[in-house]
Each structure stands twice: as structure tokens, then as C-alpha cells.
Design a protein around this motif. Structure first.
Motif, short mmCIF file in Angstrom:
data_model
loop_
_atom_site.label_atom_id
_atom_site.label_comp_id
_atom_site.label_asym_id
_atom_site.label_seq_id
_atom_site.Cartn_x
_atom_site.Cartn_y
_atom_site.Cartn_z
N ALA A 216 0.83 -1.21 0.00
CA ALA A 216 0.00 0.00 0.00
C ALA A 216 0.87 1.26 0.00
O ALA A 216 0.58 2.22 -0.71
N LEU A 217 1.95 1.27 0.79
CA LEU A 217 2.85 2.42 0.83
C LEU A 217 3.52 2.62 -0.53
O LEU A 217 3.65 3.76 -1.01
N ALA A 218 3.94 1.55 -1.18
CA ALA A 218 4.56 1.65 -2.50
C ALA A 218 3.60 2.28 -3.50
O ALA A 218 3.99 3.12 -4.32
N GLU A 219 2.32 1.92 -3.42
CA GLU A 219 1.32 2.49 -4.33
C GLU A 219 1.12 3.97 -4.06
O GLU A 219 0.98 4.77 -4.99
N ILE A 220 1.11 4.35 -2.78
CA ILE A 220 0.95 5.76 -2.42
C ILE A 220 2.13 6.57 -2.95
O ILE A 220 1.96 7.63 -3.55
N LEU A 221 3.36 6.07 -2.76
CA LEU A 221 4.54 6.77 -3.24
C LEU A 221 4.55 6.86 -4.77
O LEU A 221 4.97 7.87 -5.33
N ASP A 222 4.05 5.83 -5.42
CA ASP A 222 4.03 5.82 -6.88
C ASP A 222 3.14 6.92 -7.44
O ASP A 222 3.33 7.37 -8.57
N ASN A 223 2.17 7.36 -6.66
CA ASN A 223 1.26 8.41 -7.10
C ASN A 223 1.56 9.77 -6.48
O ASN A 223 0.79 10.72 -6.65
N MET A 224 2.69 9.88 -5.80
CA MET A 224 2.97 11.09 -5.05
C MET A 224 3.92 12.05 -5.76
O MET A 224 3.69 13.27 -5.75
N VAL A 225 4.99 11.55 -6.33
CA VAL A 225 6.08 12.42 -6.79
C VAL A 225 5.84 12.89 -8.22
O VAL A 225 6.23 12.24 -9.19
N ASP A 226 5.15 14.00 -8.33
CA ASP A 226 4.89 14.65 -9.61
C ASP A 226 5.58 16.00 -9.56
O ASP A 226 5.31 16.83 -8.69
N LEU A 227 6.50 16.24 -10.48
CA LEU A 227 7.31 17.46 -10.43
C LEU A 227 6.48 18.73 -10.52
O LEU A 227 6.92 19.78 -10.06
N ASP A 228 5.30 18.65 -11.12
CA ASP A 228 4.47 19.85 -11.23
C ASP A 228 4.10 20.40 -9.85
O ASP A 228 3.79 21.58 -9.70
N ARG A 229 4.12 19.56 -8.82
CA ARG A 229 3.80 20.02 -7.47
C ARG A 229 4.95 20.80 -6.85
O ARG A 229 4.77 21.49 -5.85
N PHE A 230 6.15 20.65 -7.42
CA PHE A 230 7.33 21.28 -6.82
C PHE A 230 7.91 22.38 -7.69
O PHE A 230 8.96 22.93 -7.38
N ASP A 231 7.25 22.71 -8.79
CA ASP A 231 7.79 23.71 -9.71
C ASP A 231 7.88 25.08 -9.06
O ASP A 231 7.02 25.48 -8.26
N LEU A 232 8.93 25.81 -9.43
CA LEU A 232 8.98 27.23 -9.13
C LEU A 232 8.02 27.94 -10.07
O LEU A 232 7.80 27.50 -11.20
N ASP A 233 7.45 29.03 -9.62
CA ASP A 233 6.51 29.78 -10.45
C ASP A 233 7.19 30.20 -11.75
O ASP A 233 8.21 30.88 -11.74
N GLY A 234 6.62 29.80 -12.88
CA GLY A 234 7.16 30.19 -14.17
C GLY A 234 8.19 29.24 -14.74
O GLY A 234 8.66 29.43 -15.86
#
Length: 264
Positions: A216-234
Motif C-alpha cells: 500500500a505504501l509503495a502504491e501511495i509513493l508511486d502516485n505522489m512524486v509529480d514534479l508539477d507540485r514542486f515547480d517554481l513559479d514560471g
């Protein structure tokens, strides 16, 4: 006009444009990060007179010991553009503005320690605690489940060892340990695939539930790390590849820069 630009006392010099732009760019880039050990910017513009038309040949930045959004540590980051069009008038007032979007080759290096530190960041923690997913609450008697004490160990060939505790909110902590393979998906997601549980150090009475919770934890991590969530503005990061190298995780790709952000 040039009084606020350190060291630029002779605009007749052949490199005055580069020196002025390096100063403005360094100040601008440094403000993108909550903390920075070092930030170096190299702007090439020859002849300097091209700067008057807002044209520069290349723009290169390298930074070390960076912190993004107060909580995410980056050991090293670098990017380099080809020719770029900028607003020369903005440079004179100490700002760096692009006339049009550009792309840059980019590399980001994370340390194992920095990765583990990121699991304490609020943006990450809120996706791991008080989870009421049916598959989890079925194991906890209907209580929300939390994953805590997450630790990552970098392994060769893009493998990670992940250790954690699962809190079932009933006084029982379940130890978890597994290895996963990480890869780039759609140039912006980090996938966690092929989880293999390690049960040697898990008490026999908890091994079955530990295996289920690890998946279950592996599945959660697999759906967590999306770079769009960490982008600097612009600025949007896009990845071509990643690799583990000792205690470092190295990302290579490019940045789509629409505008220079003002802060992290």
C-alpha cells in the motif's frame, strides 16, 4: 542608473554588459531559494553591445546546498540555456525578465540525507498520515492509518530500500521494509515499481500485515512524486533520466522557463 550594480563603474569596458547582467542574474536567482550555500551565474554576451537589443548568447547557473520552499533540500542544481532574449530596460533597474519563453538543459542532484529530510516536509507528510483508504482501514478496524519514520536508502541500479512504520491507531506499530525500482514516467513523474518486501526483521506475527501495508505504501509513493507540485513559479522541470550513484540521486532533463520567478 548603474549605482546599485556592484563593480560596474566603467560601462565603456568591453565586458560591462556581461558583468552587469551577471550581477543582476545572480541576485535574482539567489532569491529563488529559501537557502543557498552558493549560487553562481555566468552570462555570455559578445559583443556586449548585443545586450542593448536584449540578446545574450547563453545563460548558465549552478547552485549548491539549496533549499526550495523552505523544506526541500537540493545538493546541486545547474541549468544552461542557448541564446535568450531579455528585457534590457528591466536589467537596468535590477530585474531579469524574459521577452519570450526558453528552455535550458538541467541537472538536479539530491542526497540521500536530503531525500530523507523531505519526508518531514508538510507537503509530503500530509499525504502519508491519517489515511482512510478502504484497503488500509480494513486492516485497522476502521481507524485511519499513518506511515511514519520513513527512511530511504539509495541502492545501485535505480533501486531504493524504504523502511517505515505503519501506525494503525490501535497502539500497534507495524515495521515495514521493501525495495523498489524508480524510473521517470511522462518526463514529470517518478514511479515506484516492482516492490519487494523484506520481512527478515519483522516479527512473524506481523509479517503478513507488514507485506500488505508495504504494498500500500509503495502504491501511495508511486502516485505522489509529480514534479508539477514542486515547480517554481514560471519554471517547469522535465526529466529525461535518473540514476542512483552512491548516496546521490541524479536527475537529468530540461527546464521550460516561461518567466523568471521572484521567490521560492
Amino acid at each position: 542608473m548603474f549605482g546599485g550594480l556592484t563593480g560596474l563603474t566603467d560601462p565603456k569596458g568591453t565586458d560591462w554588459g556581461e558583468r552587469m547582467l551577471n550581477t543582476v542574474a545572480s541576485q535574482t536567482i539567489r532569491h529563488l531559494f529559501t537557502q543557498s550555500e552558493s549560487v553562481e551565474v555566468f552570462v555570455r554576451c559578445y559583443p556586449s553591445s548585443k545586450l542593448l537589443q536584449g540578446s545574450i548568447d547563453s545563460f548558465k547557473m549552478s547552485g549548491r546546498g539549496l533549499v526550495i520552499r523552505r523544506e526541500f533540500a537540493v545538493e546541486e542544481m545547474s541549468f544552461e540555456t542557448d541564446a535568450v532574449a531579455i528585457d534590457f530596460g528591466a536589467v537596468l533597474s535590477g530585474k531579469l525578465n524574459l521577452k519570450q519563453p526558453t528552455q535550458a538543459i538541467a541537472q538536479v542532484i539530491l542526497s540521500e540525507a536530503g531525500i530523507n529530510q523531505s519526508f518531514n516536509a508538510e507537503l509530503v507528510r500530509k499525504r502519508l498520515v491519517n489515511l482512510s483508504l478502504p484497503a488500509l482501514t480494513a486492516l485497522s478496524g476502521g481507524e485511519p492509518v499513518s506511515f511514519t519514520e520513513v527512511q530511504v536508502q539509495l541502492l545501485p541500479e535505480n533501486r531504493l530500500r524504504i523502511m517505515a512504520k505503519a501506525d494503525l491507531n490501535n497502539g500497534e506499530l507495524i515495521p515495514l521494509s521493501m525495495t523498489v525500482t524508480i524510473a521517470v514516467e511522462r518526463r514529470r513523474r517518478i514511479s515506484f515499481k516492482d516492490p519487494q518486501t523484506e520481512l527478515d526483521l519483522v516479527p512473524e506475527a506481523q509479517q503478513e500485515i507488514s507485506r500488505t501495508l508495504s504494498m500500500a505504501l509503495a502504491e501511495i509513493l508511486d502516485n505522489m512524486v509529480d514534479l508539477d507540485r514542486f515547480d517554481l513559479d514560471g519554471v517547469k522541470m522535465r526529466l529525461n533520466r535518473l540514476e542512483t550513484e552512491g548516496k546521490k540521486l541524479i536527475f537529468s532533463g530540461y527546464a521550460e522557463i516561461e518567466r523568471i520567478p521572484r521567490s521560492s
